[in-house]
Scaffold this active site. Structure first.
Site, PDB file in Angstrom:
ATOM      1  N   ASP A 148       0.853  -1.180   0.000  1.00 59.22           N
ATOM      2  CA  ASP A 148       0.000   0.000   0.000  1.00 59.22           C
ATOM      3  C   ASP A 148       0.902   1.248   0.000  1.00 59.22           C
ATOM      4  OD1 ASP A 148      -2.273   1.631   0.113  1.00 59.22           O
ATOM      5  OD2 ASP A 148      -3.276   0.351   1.577  1.00 59.22           O
ATOM      6  N   GLU A 196     -10.206   6.430   4.625  1.00 59.66           N
ATOM      7  CA  GLU A 196      -9.215   5.812   5.516  1.00 59.66           C
ATOM      8  C   GLU A 196      -9.322   6.363   6.940  1.00 59.66           C
ATOM      9  OE1 GLU A 196      -5.418   4.869   3.581  1.00 59.66           O
ATOM     10  OE2 GLU A 196      -6.282   5.548   1.693  1.00 59.66           O
TER      11      GLU A 196
END
Length: 612
Positions: free
Chosen positions: A287, A495
């Site tokens: 990521d 997020e």
């Protein structure tokens, strides 16, 4: 002189991989393992150093309101630099197209995954994958970081709307989006081998985030999933074999930890389980700055950064989403291999996997965009598909204070109605995070139809629609309204910006509902990425309640059901809790006592089957 074998499109993929790998220097191999952000790309990075991949962060665009042609021109320009490198290895360009091609102005924005979970419609998910792939291809992009197949077990998590459901079986059933994006592999396709049906119509998919991202303690983003391997496998790993069986080309590792061990450095989970036990033969990508997070503090320098690289690559990470410090990464990984800290065999395995995906993607033969696809972005057919997805995702939670006197469908011939609430006329709010900007935004951020516009379009000229975001006392007292539609919900987030312990309706939503319902029969529509707290005294006052999730650009899908043109078919993909004190709460728990359970959803029109 004969062209090298790797240039021969008729040669077997594995032979082409071996031939190209044998021609590469260590530095060229290491560069293939790097993915860099579009804003730091230079001719040197692509032509001299041979970086393997480029991405754009959420909201990182060629220019404000860039057209599909602007995007395609940018990607093609980068590709030309890559093809001018010594070996002419093309880049793969990746983007977060997680609910449609959501970074592109004017693209079709589909409901976020939690809404698709409410549809329970595997074929719909596949068709959305197909439409999204075409819009991505139109911009010259080869790869999307989707789908997220997290199993969200706690709505406090800031990514819960990216999860289809708290139920792993529902998540499994909707992995059909992989075949929509990549195309359907034939029956005899080798297990675990990456697949792409068409370089014109399909894109590479990415199952994420491996593994346990939806099960962190207290729903903390990038947190720690504390559970046995048996639970990790039975809940969070369940969708991955389905993705792998469909030939998913890439898998992204999770920022989170499992029992304290970061996934980005877990050799057991990345190599032994994912590549070994599950037989995944594509490549694993980190990521964003995922390896940096292996060191404290973040943004490590010097030997700390080398430690991070060694830990992650040795664990089985194949491509590193750096995204900014490409030359530093390249120096350090070459140094680590020469010093013996990373075995050459691990580098070769990583690059073999990356080249395998590049060869099956067709990017060697078709490196540039197809201009004939440009008009498909945001086309009518795709918007109608998104509208269908919206109406199938709606969950009717209440319809009338008395079951014998349903409130919906709303009358189309009412004389005067009130529409209010922060979310009634806000495309940005109804699209949510990962739309134009990384965290989403407010207002007319892209093309689409707001809920207010959809209501106005659905009603005849005989109905006066009064819109006040926060109606005054005078309006409510003296308006003489047949009914009100109040649209409330969350501000967009992505997020960790969405991690919440307070899940009450923002902008004093409960007070607004109580204010309007005190004088006018009211339908409440909730726009959110997760269930929000609805106090019993508020629920009692509401005539009808609809969970619309984050529906995206096509507000007409909501009015399709409100006015009775289509019935409600959605059912809850997650538990609607009574209060945050109950969290985490999931179907099957002991003492399961939700406001509305998983699978709950009313219909407007009673049928013989319903009354049985």
């Amino acid at each position: 002189m004969a062209a090298p074998l790797y240039r021969d499109a008729s040669a077997p993929v594995e032979a082409r991989v071996r031939d190209l790998l044998a021609r590469m220097t260590l530095r060229e191999k290491a560069a293939q393992m790097a993915q860099i952000e579009r804003t730091v790309v230079s001719p040197r990075a692509l032509t001299e150093l041979g970086a393997g991949s480029v991405l754009n962060a959420g909201g990182s665009t060629p220019r404000e309101r860039a057209s599909p042609a602007d995007w395609a021109a940018m990607v093609d320009c980068l590709q030309r630099h890559a093809l001018a490198s010594r070996l002419g290895v093309p880049i793969l360009y990746g983007t977060d197209a997680v609910h449609g091609h959501n970074n592109v102005y004017g693209a079709t924005v589909f409901p976020h995954n939690v809404g698709l979970g409410a549809t329970r419609d595997a074929e719909l998910a596949r068709r959305i994958g197909e439409a999204t792939a075409l819009e991505i291809r139109a911009t010259g992009i080869h790869w999307t970081f989707a789908p997220c197949v997290a199993v969200c077990r706690d709505p406090r998590w800031g990514r819960c709307y990216e999860s289809y459901s708290e139920d792993p079986e529902i998540v499994r059933s909707l992995t059909t989006i992989v075949s929509g994006l990549q195309g359907q592999p034939p029956a005899d396709h080798p297990h675990g081998y990456p697949f792409l049906a068409s370089v014109r119509e399909n894109v590479l998919a990415c199952a994420k985030h491996f593994v346990g991202d939806g099960g962190t303690d207290k729903g903390l983003n990038e947190g720690n999933a504390i559970c046995s391997y048996e639970d990790l496998e039975a809940i969070h790993m369940t969708p991955y074999p389905d993705c792998i069986a469909q030939g998913v080309a890439t898998v992204m590792a999770s920022y989170s930890k499992w029992n304290g061990e970061p996934l980005h450095s877990s050799r057991y989970l990345l190599t032994d389980v994912l590549k070994g036990k599950l037989g995944f033969k594509g490549f694993v990508i980190s990521d964003w700055e995922g390896i940096d997070r292996l060191c404290e503090p973040q943004k490590p320098r010097g030997s700390d950064y080398q430690y991070c690289i060694a830990q992650s690559v040795n664990a089985g990470m194949d491509m590193i989403m750096i995204p900014h410090r490409f030359e530093k990464f390249l120096e350090d990984i070459v140094f680590l291999v020469e010093k013996g800290e990373i075995p050459m065999s691990r580098i070769d395995d990583a690059v073999e996997r990356i080249l395998r995906v590049k060869f099956i993607s067709g990017v060697f033969e078709h490196p540039f965009s197809d201009h004939s696809l440009l008009d498909i972005v945001g086309c009518k057919e795709h918007r109608l598909l998104a509208r269908e997805a919206v109406r199938k995702s709606l969950v009717l939670l209440k319809n009338g204070k008395d079951q014998k006197a349903p409130f919906l469908p709303l009358a189309k011939n009412a004389k005067r109605i009130l529409v209010s609430g922060t979310h009634a006329d806000n495309i940005g709010y109804q699209c949510g995070g990962w739309t134009i900007a990384w965290h989403g935004d407010s207002g007319k951020i892209t093309l689409g139809t707001s809920i207010l516009e959809a209501i106005q379009e659905s009603l005849g000229v005989q109905t006066e629609v009064v819109y006040e975001k926060c109606p005054t006392e005078a309006t409510i007292e003296n308006g003489d309204f047949s009914y009100a539609v109040v649209v409330v919900g969350e501000v967009p987030y992505a997020e960790w910006t969405g991690d919440r312990t307070d899940l009450s309706i923002p902008f004093n939503g409960s007070e607004l509902i109580s204010h309007v319902t005190s004088k006018i029969p009211t339908l409440v529509v909730v726009i959110s990425g997760r269930p929000l707290v609805i106090e019993s005294h508020v629920l009692e006052k509401i005539e009808a309640l609809v969970a619309a999730w984050l529906p995206g650009s096509e507000g007409m899908g909501i009015t399709d059901c409100l006015f009775g043109d289509h019935d409600f078919v959605g059912t809850l993909p997650v538990t609607w809790y009574r209060s945050v004190e109950q969290l985490p709460i999931n179907a099957g728990d002991a003492n399961y006592d939700p406001l509305f359970p998983v699978g709950y959803g009313l219909k407007m029109f009673q049928t013989d089957d319903d009354s049985a």
